[in-house]
Enzyme design. Structure first.
Site, PDB file in Angstrom:
ATOM      1  N   ASP A 248      67.816  -5.903   5.386  1.00 16.30           N
ATOM      2  CA  ASP A 248      67.841  -7.291   5.813  1.00 16.30           C
ATOM      3  C   ASP A 248      68.204  -7.319   7.290  1.00 16.30           C
ATOM      4  OD1 ASP A 248      67.961 -10.178   4.203  1.00 16.30           O
ATOM      5  OD2 ASP A 248      68.981 -10.208   6.147  1.00 16.30           O
ATOM      6  N   ASP A 288      60.129 -11.125   1.326  1.00 15.03           N
ATOM      7  CA  ASP A 288      60.516 -12.447   0.848  1.00 15.03           C
ATOM      8  C   ASP A 288      61.082 -13.186   2.052  1.00 15.03           C
ATOM      9  OD1 ASP A 288      61.121 -14.596  -0.755  1.00 15.03           O
ATOM     10  OD2 ASP A 288      62.906 -13.700  -1.635  1.00 15.03           O
ATOM     11  N   CYS A 341      59.644 -19.248  -0.955  1.00 16.33           N
ATOM     12  CA  CYS A 341      59.955 -20.308  -1.923  1.00 16.33           C
ATOM     13  C   CYS A 341      59.554 -21.644  -1.296  1.00 16.33           C
ATOM     14  CB  CYS A 341      61.421 -20.292  -2.333  1.00 16.33           C
ATOM     15  SG  CYS A 341      62.610 -20.429  -0.987  1.00 16.33           S
TER      16      CYS A 341
END
Length: 385
Positions: A248, A288, A341
């Site tokens: 990350d 993501d 999302c």
């Protein structure tokens, strides 16, 4: 606390949020200063606040003022409750309504009735087509609570039995073979043995469905490039015994991942940003990416009102940059997976089209989930050379 006192608390907290405090911070500060409030009181107040934020625009219209008091007044009117029964001034109840407050308020129409900011409504409508209105109404409601059954430790049937033994009732959800929807006592999940020993994890059903789409094999080297808390890499690890790596841009986001992986019985290697390229290439790279979160606005409703056009532009630049960087980490015959999302084409199909145009990458599949499917809104595209 009486029901009216809980409304007073919600009015106070909403006022702080309107002044710029984050919702969680405002709730936490109120709870710390209100030791008299029991767990049921805190849960009820939290529900009032998040319910009001999901419908802030329509409740403001109904209540006649964008204040904590006006929003709660609008909420009561939307629920068909006579506000005078709650705004009594008795004890810790809100003070009685003025004649002006009784006269204020209109019926919300258009985007106000849908609780959507005007600037983003055209993009959402173009992206969702005939589903636009129904999705907006879904975003006004509380999201279900879903669990992912960790198949490294148990199975769907046994997990449901174990949870029921702790008075947590669940039902399988069709979006994923590992998904259980909690139908009774969702707030007990964190205290339950199945959760604390890693048999189940909190994870949206559509998020699980995205992981189900990924082409995993036992011999793969898999990188979760935007791992965050690690929900998707743990879900992948339960599906196939491959070699898993997590990265990350902000490693602090992964601080709980080692403990979560140990609890789940999974093996995940964490990388610092400077180490991820040297350890490549990878057979599957999952991106993501940071996004508007529009598919999950019912879980984080404040984000709907804080989101601005310039933020969308910034996010699209970041998404394109991540795609380019991650593509360089994929093995020659590997797969690049891009997920959000978000419900917006600008962050989904348009990003994939821009990335593949003029390159040697091609998109082999695109899948979109909306709240009408039962979970949050998600998008997943798989790309190969």
């Amino acid at each position: 606390m009486t029901p009216a006192a809980r409304l007073s608390a919600a009015i106070e907290i909403l006022g702080h949020i309107l002044d710029g405090d984050a919702a969680e911070k405002a709730l936490t500060n109120w709870a710390r200063g209100s030791r008299y409030a029991g767990s049921k009181d805190r849960a009820a107040v939290r529900d009032h606040v998040f319910g009001a934020l999901r419908c802030k625009r329509s409740f403001t219209t109904l209540g006649g003022a964008q204040t904590g008091r006006g929003i709660v007044l609008g909420m009561l009117r939307a629920q068909g409750v006579n506000p005078d029964e709650m705004f009594t001034g008795i004890g810790h109840a809100p003070t009685p309504l003025t004649d002006e407050e009784r006269a204020q308020g209109d019926t919300p129409e258009g985007n106000a009735a849908l609780d959507i900011p005007d600037w983003i409504a055209p993009q959402l409508a173009a992206s969702l087509g005939d589903d636009f209105t129904a999705v907006c109404h879904a975003l006004q409601k509380r999201a279900p609570v879903f669990l992912r059954v960790n198949t490294l430790k148990t199975n769907l049937k046994q997990a449901a039995i174990d949870l029921a033994g702790e008075n947590i009732q669940t039902t399988p959800h069709p979006l994923s073979p590992t998904a259980l929807e909690v139908t009774e006592n969702p707030r007990r999940v964190h205290l339950s043995a199945p959760y604390n020993d890693g048999r189940v994890e909190l994870q949206d059903a559509a998020s699980q469905a995205v992981v189900d789409l990924l082409p995993l094999r036992p011999d793969m080297r898999v990188l979760d490039y935007c791992a965050g808390g690690g929900g998707k890499v743990l879900a992948m690890a339960a599906r196939a015994s491959a070699s898993y790596f997590a990265h990350d841009a902000n490693p602090q986001r992964m601080k709980d991942l080692p403990d979560r992986a140990e609890r789940a019985g999974a093996s995940v290697t964490l990388f610092e940003p400077e180490d991820v390229a040297a350890s490549g290439p990878y057979d599957l790279v999952l991106c993501d990416v940071p996004c508007s979160g529009s598919g999950a606005w019912r879980r984080s409703p404040a984000g709907k009102w804080e989101f601005k056009p310039e933020k969308l532009d910034q996010l699209r630049e970041i998404q394109a940059e991540i795609l380019t960087k991650a593509a360089g980490l994929v093995a020659p015959n590997g797969v690049l997976a891009y997920t959000t999302c978000s419900l917006l084409d600008a962050e989904n199909s348009e990003q994939i089209e821009a990335f593949t145009t003029g390159s040697d990458w091609k998109c082999t599949s695109q899948t979109r989930f909306t709240p009408l499917d039962g979970g949050d809104g998600f998008f997943c595209a798989l790309l190969t050379r």
